[in-house]
Design a protein around this motif. Structure first.
Motif, PDB file in Angstrom:
ATOM      1  N   VAL A   1      -3.448  16.576 -18.042  1.00 39.35           N
ATOM      2  CA  VAL A   1      -3.550  17.714 -17.147  1.00 39.35           C
ATOM      3  C   VAL A   1      -2.308  17.826 -16.272  1.00 39.35           C
ATOM      4  O   VAL A   1      -1.764  18.891 -16.049  1.00 39.35           O
ATOM      5  CB  VAL A   1      -4.806  17.561 -16.272  1.00 39.35           C
ATOM      6  N   GLY A   2      -1.899  16.699 -15.735  1.00 35.77           N
ATOM      7  CA  GLY A   2      -0.762  16.746 -14.814  1.00 35.77           C
ATOM      8  C   GLY A   2      -0.348  15.349 -14.431  1.00 35.77           C
ATOM      9  O   GLY A   2      -0.624  14.380 -15.138  1.00 35.77           O
ATOM     10  N   ALA A   3       0.286  15.247 -13.273  1.00 34.60           N
ATOM     11  CA  ALA A   3       0.789  13.956 -12.839  1.00 34.60           C
ATOM     12  C   ALA A   3       0.401  13.698 -11.402  1.00 34.60           C
ATOM     13  O   ALA A   3       0.226  14.618 -10.595  1.00 34.60           O
ATOM     14  CB  ALA A   3       2.306  13.914 -12.967  1.00 34.60           C
ATOM     15  N   LYS A   4       0.261  12.409 -11.089  1.00 37.05           N
ATOM     16  CA  LYS A   4      -0.004  11.970  -9.721  1.00 37.05           C
ATOM     17  C   LYS A   4       1.140  11.079  -9.285  1.00 37.05           C
ATOM     18  O   LYS A   4       1.502  10.136 -10.007  1.00 37.05           O
ATOM     19  CB  LYS A   4      -1.303  11.176  -9.656  1.00 37.05           C
ATOM     20  N   VAL A   5       1.677  11.369  -8.122  1.00 37.91           N
ATOM     21  CA  VAL A   5       2.812  10.589  -7.627  1.00 37.91           C
ATOM     22  C   VAL A   5       2.375   9.820  -6.395  1.00 37.91           C
ATOM     23  O   VAL A   5       1.794  10.401  -5.477  1.00 37.91           O
ATOM     24  CB  VAL A   5       3.988  11.517  -7.241  1.00 37.91           C
ATOM     25  N   PHE A   6       2.656   8.529  -6.366  1.00 40.02           N
ATOM     26  CA  PHE A   6       2.350   7.694  -5.206  1.00 40.02           C
ATOM     27  C   PHE A   6       3.660   7.297  -4.545  1.00 40.02           C
ATOM     28  O   PHE A   6       4.555   6.783  -5.203  1.00 40.02           O
ATOM     29  CB  PHE A   6       1.591   6.440  -5.625  1.00 40.02           C
ATOM     30  N   PHE A   7       3.753   7.515  -3.243  1.00 43.68           N
ATOM     31  CA  PHE A   7       4.990   7.225  -2.517  1.00 43.68           C
ATOM     32  C   PHE A   7       4.901   5.878  -1.823  1.00 43.68           C
ATOM     33  O   PHE A   7       3.874   5.550  -1.253  1.00 43.68           O
ATOM     34  CB  PHE A   7       5.251   8.303  -1.464  1.00 43.68           C
ATOM     35  N   PHE A   8       6.012   5.141  -1.855  1.00 44.50           N
ATOM     36  CA  PHE A   8       6.091   3.859  -1.160  1.00 44.50           C
ATOM     37  C   PHE A   8       7.245   3.910  -0.179  1.00 44.50           C
ATOM     38  O   PHE A   8       8.291   4.469  -0.470  1.00 44.50           O
ATOM     39  CB  PHE A   8       6.320   2.722  -2.161  1.00 44.50           C
ATOM     40  N   LYS A   9       7.043   3.303   0.952  1.00 44.82           N
ATOM     41  CA  LYS A   9       8.084   3.341   1.974  1.00 44.82           C
ATOM     42  C   LYS A   9       9.004   2.149   1.834  1.00 44.82           C
ATOM     43  O   LYS A   9       8.557   1.027   1.610  1.00 44.82           O
ATOM     44  CB  LYS A   9       7.449   3.279   3.364  1.00 44.82           C
ATOM     45  N   ALA A  10      10.293   2.413   2.017  1.00 40.20           N
ATOM     46  CA  ALA A  10      11.283   1.331   1.996  1.00 40.20           C
ATOM     47  C   ALA A  10      12.328   1.598   3.062  1.00 40.20           C
ATOM     48  O   ALA A  10      12.585   2.738   3.414  1.00 40.20           O
ATOM     49  CB  ALA A  10      11.947   1.234   0.627  1.00 40.20           C
ATOM     50  N   VAL A  11      12.897   0.514   3.547  1.00 44.27           N
ATOM     51  CA  VAL A  11      13.882   0.606   4.616  1.00 44.27           C
ATOM     52  C   VAL A  11      15.181   0.016   4.095  1.00 44.27           C
ATOM     53  O   VAL A  11      15.182  -1.049   3.487  1.00 44.27           O
ATOM     54  CB  VAL A  11      13.360  -0.175   5.845  1.00 44.27           C
ATOM     55  N   MET A  12      16.290   0.705   4.364  1.00 48.09           N
ATOM     56  CA  MET A  12      17.571   0.206   3.844  1.00 48.09           C
ATOM     57  C   MET A  12      17.965  -1.071   4.538  1.00 48.09           C
ATOM     58  O   MET A  12      17.983  -1.121   5.769  1.00 48.09           O
ATOM     59  CB  MET A  12      18.668   1.256   4.094  1.00 48.09           C
TER      60      MET A  12
ATOM     61  N   ALA B   1       0.851  -1.200   0.000  1.00 47.96           N
ATOM     62  CA  ALA B   1       0.000   0.000   0.000  1.00 47.96           C
ATOM     63  C   ALA B   1       0.879   1.240   0.000  1.00 47.96           C
ATOM     64  O   ALA B   1       1.862   1.301   0.727  1.00 47.96           O
ATOM     65  CB  ALA B   1      -0.893  -0.002   1.239  1.00 47.96           C
ATOM     66  N   PRO B   2       0.541   2.249  -0.799  1.00 48.30           N
ATOM     67  CA  PRO B   2       1.336   3.477  -0.785  1.00 48.30           C
ATOM     68  C   PRO B   2       1.126   4.235   0.511  1.00 48.30           C
ATOM     69  O   PRO B   2       0.092   4.112   1.143  1.00 48.30           O
ATOM     70  CB  PRO B   2       0.796   4.270  -1.976  1.00 48.30           C
ATOM     71  N   CYS B   3       2.130   5.026   0.885  1.00 44.16           N
ATOM     72  CA  CYS B   3       2.032   5.763   2.139  1.00 44.16           C
ATOM     73  C   CYS B   3       1.652   7.212   1.930  1.00 44.16           C
ATOM     74  O   CYS B   3       1.219   7.881   2.860  1.00 44.16           O
ATOM     75  CB  CYS B   3       3.333   5.692   2.913  1.00 44.16           C
ATOM     76  N   GLY B   4       1.809   7.729   0.707  1.00 44.95           N
ATOM     77  CA  GLY B   4       1.509   9.138   0.469  1.00 44.95           C
ATOM     78  C   GLY B   4       1.210   9.390  -0.993  1.00 44.95           C
ATOM     79  O   GLY B   4       1.350   8.503  -1.838  1.00 44.95           O
ATOM     80  N   PHE B   5       0.819  10.618  -1.242  1.00 42.75           N
ATOM     81  CA  PHE B   5       0.281  10.937  -2.567  1.00 42.75           C
ATOM     82  C   PHE B   5       0.490  12.417  -2.834  1.00 42.75           C
ATOM     83  O   PHE B   5       0.322  13.248  -1.948  1.00 42.75           O
ATOM     84  CB  PHE B   5      -1.195  10.551  -2.557  1.00 42.75           C
ATOM     85  N   TYR B   6       0.895  12.746  -4.073  1.00 44.57           N
ATOM     86  CA  TYR B   6       1.066  14.151  -4.425  1.00 44.57           C
ATOM     87  C   TYR B   6       0.587  14.336  -5.855  1.00 44.57           C
ATOM     88  O   TYR B   6       0.873  13.524  -6.734  1.00 44.57           O
ATOM     89  CB  TYR B   6       2.535  14.568  -4.288  1.00 44.57           C
ATOM     90  N   LYS B   7      -0.143  15.417  -6.083  1.00 51.18           N
ATOM     91  CA  LYS B   7      -0.727  15.658  -7.402  1.00 51.18           C
ATOM     92  C   LYS B   7      -0.305  17.044  -7.865  1.00 51.18           C
ATOM     93  O   LYS B   7      -0.371  17.992  -7.100  1.00 51.18           O
ATOM     94  CB  LYS B   7      -2.253  15.581  -7.249  1.00 51.18           C
ATOM     95  N   TYR B   8       0.131  17.167  -9.088  1.00 53.88           N
ATOM     96  CA  TYR B   8       0.481  18.494  -9.589  1.00 53.88           C
ATOM     97  C   TYR B   8       0.084  18.616 -11.049  1.00 53.88           C
ATOM     98  O   TYR B   8       0.058  17.629 -11.797  1.00 53.88           O
ATOM     99  CB  TYR B   8       1.972  18.785  -9.402  1.00 53.88           C
ATOM    100  N   LYS B   9      -0.205  19.865 -11.448  1.00 54.61           N
ATOM    101  CA  LYS B   9      -0.617  20.117 -12.835  1.00 54.61           C
ATOM    102  C   LYS B   9       0.562  20.647 -13.629  1.00 54.61           C
ATOM    103  O   LYS B   9       1.390  21.381 -13.103  1.00 54.61           O
ATOM    104  CB  LYS B   9      -1.730  21.160 -12.849  1.00 54.61           C
ATOM    105  N   TYR B  10       0.587  20.263 -14.867  1.00 58.54           N
ATOM    106  CA  TYR B  10       1.627  20.803 -15.746  1.00 58.54           C
ATOM    107  C   TYR B  10       1.311  22.270 -16.061  1.00 58.54           C
ATOM    108  O   TYR B  10       0.158  22.668 -16.046  1.00 58.54           O
ATOM    109  CB  TYR B  10       1.662  20.023 -17.062  1.00 58.54           C
ATOM    110  N   PRO B  11       2.333  23.065 -16.378  1.00 59.03           N
ATOM    111  CA  PRO B  11       2.050  24.451 -16.790  1.00 59.03           C
ATOM    112  C   PRO B  11       1.284  24.467 -18.114  1.00 59.03           C
ATOM    113  O   PRO B  11       1.357  23.517 -18.892  1.00 59.03           O
ATOM    114  CB  PRO B  11       3.443  25.083 -16.941  1.00 59.03           C
TER     115      PRO B  11
END
Lengths: 286, 206
Positions: free
Chosen positions: A235-246, A216-226
Motif C-alpha cells: 500500500v505504501g511506506a512507513k518512515v520512522f525517524f531517529f534523532k542524532a546529534v553531530m 526509541a524513534p522520535c517521529g513517524f510518517y506514513k504515506y501511500k504509493y500512487p
C-alpha cells in the motif's frame, strides 16, 4: 533561555497512533527490478507497508542567542545593581593603596620611615599588573559569532551558530526530486535504529559522525504509493525517524545542491506540507 | 498576728496534704515510675497542668546516631536506566550552578526522580607562564573548576532522548556536561580521606 519543554514532551504512544492523512500522496516509484526484490523480502510479512528508517541529524547551537532589547536593558540594570552593591576585591584595594602612597610620596615633607607598610619596597605595583593584563587581553582575538555572508551557504554546517540545524537531503523519489530527511529502507534482521545509522552512513560524499540518542524513534510518517505503483499487497511506506546529534564539527564540505543545513523556520521552504507537519513535531527550536 | 500565722500554717498544711495526696495518687496510677520524677508544678490557677500526659507514657530509648550507609545502586533494566550522574563543570560558578538548577527543575517538571543534587569540591588549577628570558616559571593565573552533580534514577528509555536533547540545547558556553553511571567509587570520592585511620590500618596489616 529556557526551552519550551512543555510543548516537546509528548508521550510516545500518542505520536505513534496519530495517522497521517493519506490524501498527501507522494509520487514514489522504483524500477521493476527493485520492486521484485522488495516483494521477495516482504514475502513472508503480511503487512502491506514498507518500513523505512530515517535520521534527524542535528547540529546543536554553538553560541548563545543574542538578547532582545528588553533583555539587554534588564541585564544592564542588574549589572549596575550588582556593581553598586559589591565590595572591593583584593586587587582593587591594592590599587587604591598604591595610588594613595604615590600621592603621599609627591608631598614635600615625605618621610619614608613613616610608612607602616613594610612592603613598600615593591617594584611592581598593582596598576602595572593591570596594564600588563590589558595588553594581554588586546592580543586575544575571539572567534566571530556569525559568518556574515557565509550564512547564505546552506550546505555549510557553520551557519547560524546560535540555532540548531537539521540536515536535509535532496533525493529523487519517482519522477521528482524532493527534499527530505535522509532515509533508507529497512532490511530483515536489523533493528530500525541500525537502519537509521545505515541511512546516515550511506549518504553520498559525506563523513558525518553522529551520536544517536536512544533506541526509541522520535517521529513517524506514513504515506501511500500512487495507484499505478501500488502492487498487490504493497500500500505504501512507513518512515520512522531517529534523532542524532553531530559529535564532531569537522567534516568534508558537502555538495551544495544535495545537502542543506536548515533551521526549523526555514523547513517550510524545503519540505512538502504533509511531511513537514509530522517532522515539525519532533524538531525543537529555542 | 497569731490568727494570721495560724491561717498561714493551716494553708501550708493544706498544701502539704494536697501534695502528699497527689503524690500518693500518682504513685498509685503509675507504680513503675521512679520517685525522683514526682514533682508538681504548683501555680495558683486550678487548671494548671491540666494537659500533662507525657509522664504517663512509657519511656523511649534514645536513638543512637547511625553511620550513613550508601543507598543501594539500582541496576538498569531493559526499559529504565539505572542511577545516572549528570555532572556539570566549568570555571564560572554562577553559570554552572544555574545550569545545574535548570537541569534539576527540568527533571522535576518531567516527573523524573532526582535522588541527590550535590557539589564536588572545587579544584584549583595554577597557570604557570615561562619567563621570556630565563627558565623560571611564575604563576600567571589561578583557575577554579566548579562541579555540580544531579543524580537521576529510574529514567525511562523513551523519555531519555527528549531530556538529553533539551539539556544539550540549553547548555551554556563554557560549561562541560557529562553523563555517567553512578558507581560505588563515585560515592566514595565524596568523603574526605582519613590519614590517621589509614596509617593505623597499614600498621595493623604490616
Amino acid at each position: 533561555m529556557a526551552a519550551p519543554f512543555t510543548r516537546v514532551y509528548q508521550p510516545l504512544w500518542r505520536k505513534l497512533t496519530t495517522t497521517v492523512l493519506s490524501t498527501g500522496v507522494r509520487n514514489v516509484s522504483s524500477t521493476r527490478q527493485q520492486w521484485a526484490e522488495l516483494n521477495v523480502k516482504t514475502a513472508g510479512a503480511a503487512s502491506p507497508w514498507v518500513l523505512h528508517g530515517a535520521v534527524c541529524l542535528q547540529r546543536l547551537p554553538v553560541v548563545s542567542q543574542d538578547r532582545s532589547p528588553i533583555e539587554e536593558d534588564f541585564m544592564e540594570l542588574m549589572r549596575q545593581i550588582e556593581f553598586e552593591k559589591s565590595l572591593l576585591a583584593d586587587h582593587e584595594v591594592k590599587v587604591l593603596e598604591d595610588s594613595a602612597r604615590m600621592s603621599r610620596k609627591q608631598d614635600e615633607d615625605y618621610d619614608s620611615d613613616e610608612e607602616d607598610d613594610y612592603k613598600n619596597k615593591k617594584i611592581v605595583t598593582a596598576q602595572d599588573l593591570e596594564d600588563v593584563w590589558e595588553q594581554n587581553l588586546k592580543r586575544f582575538q575571539p572567534a566571530p559569532r556569525s559568518q556574515g555572508d557565509g550564512e547564505k551557504d546552506l550546505s555549510s554546517s557553520e551557519r547560524c551558530l546560535a540555532d540548531s540545524l537539521v540536515l536535509l537531503v535532496k533525493k529523487d523519489v519517482g519522477s521528482q526530486k524532493i527534499w527530505l530527511l535522509p532515509q533508507i529502507e529497512w532490511q530483515t534482521g536489523e533493528t530500525l535504529r541500525q537502519t537509521a545509522e545505515r541511512a546516515l552512513a550511506s549518504l553520498p560524499g559525506a563523513d558525518l559522525k553522529a551520536t544517536f540518542l536512544g533506541n526509541a524513534p522520535c517521529g513517524f510518517y506514513k504515506y501511500k504509493y500512487p495507484k499505478d505503483v501500488q502492487k498487490e499487497g504493497l500500500v505504501g511506506a512507513k518512515v520512522f525517524f531517529f534523532k542524532a546529534v553531530m559529535s564532531s564539527q569537522k567534516h568534508l564540505p558537502l555538495e551544495k545542491n544535495t545537502f542543506a543545513w536548515v533551521k526549523k523556520d526555514e523547513l517550510q521552504e524545503f519540505l512538502k506540507p504533509e511531511y513537514l507537519k509530522q517532522v515539525r513535531r519532533f524538531i525543537m527550536a529555542l | 498576728m497569731n490568727a494570721l500565722l495560724k491561717k498561714v500554717l493551716l494553708l501550708q498544711n493544706a498544701r502539704a496534704l494536697v501534695c502528699v495526696a497527689s503524690s500518693v495518687q500518682s504513685q498509685v496510677l503509675t507504680p513503675q515510675m521512679p520517685l525522683g520524677v514526682l514533682y508538681r508544678q504548683y501555680r495558683s490557677m486550678p487548671t494548671h497542668g491540666i494537659g500533662r500526659y507525657k509522664r504517663l507514657l512509657p519511656k523511649l530509648q534514645k536513638k543512637k546516631k547511625e553511620k550513613t550507609q550508601m543507598k543501594e545502586i539500582i541496576g538498569a533494566t531493559t526499559t529504565k536506566f539505572g542511577v545516572i550522574n549528570v555532572c556539570v563543570s566549568g570555571y564560572d560558578m554562577t553559570v554552572v550552578e544555574h545550569y545545574s538548577q535548570y537541569i534539576h527543575n527540568l527533571c522535576k517538571h518531567l516527573d523524573i526522580k532526582v535522588d541527590e543534587s550535590y557539589a564536588l569540591p572545587t579544584k584549583s588549577t595554577e597557570v604557570m607562564v615561562m619567563q621570556e628570558q630565563g627558565m623560571k616559571m611564575f604563576v600567571d593565573a589561578v583557575l577554579k573548576t566548579h562541579e555540580r552533580v544531579v543524580q537521576i534514577s529510574e529514567l525511562k528509555a523513551t523519555l531519555f532522548p527528549i531530556l538529553i536533547e533539551v539539556i544539550l540545547m540549553n547548555q551554556p558556553e563554557g560549561v562541560q556536561l557529562c553523563l555517567k553511571e553512578h558507581t560505588k567509587a563515585d560515592y566514595l570520592t565524596r568523603f574526605k580521606s582519613r590519614p590517621e585511620l589509614e596509617q593505623l590500618l597499614a600498621k595493623i596489616n604490616n
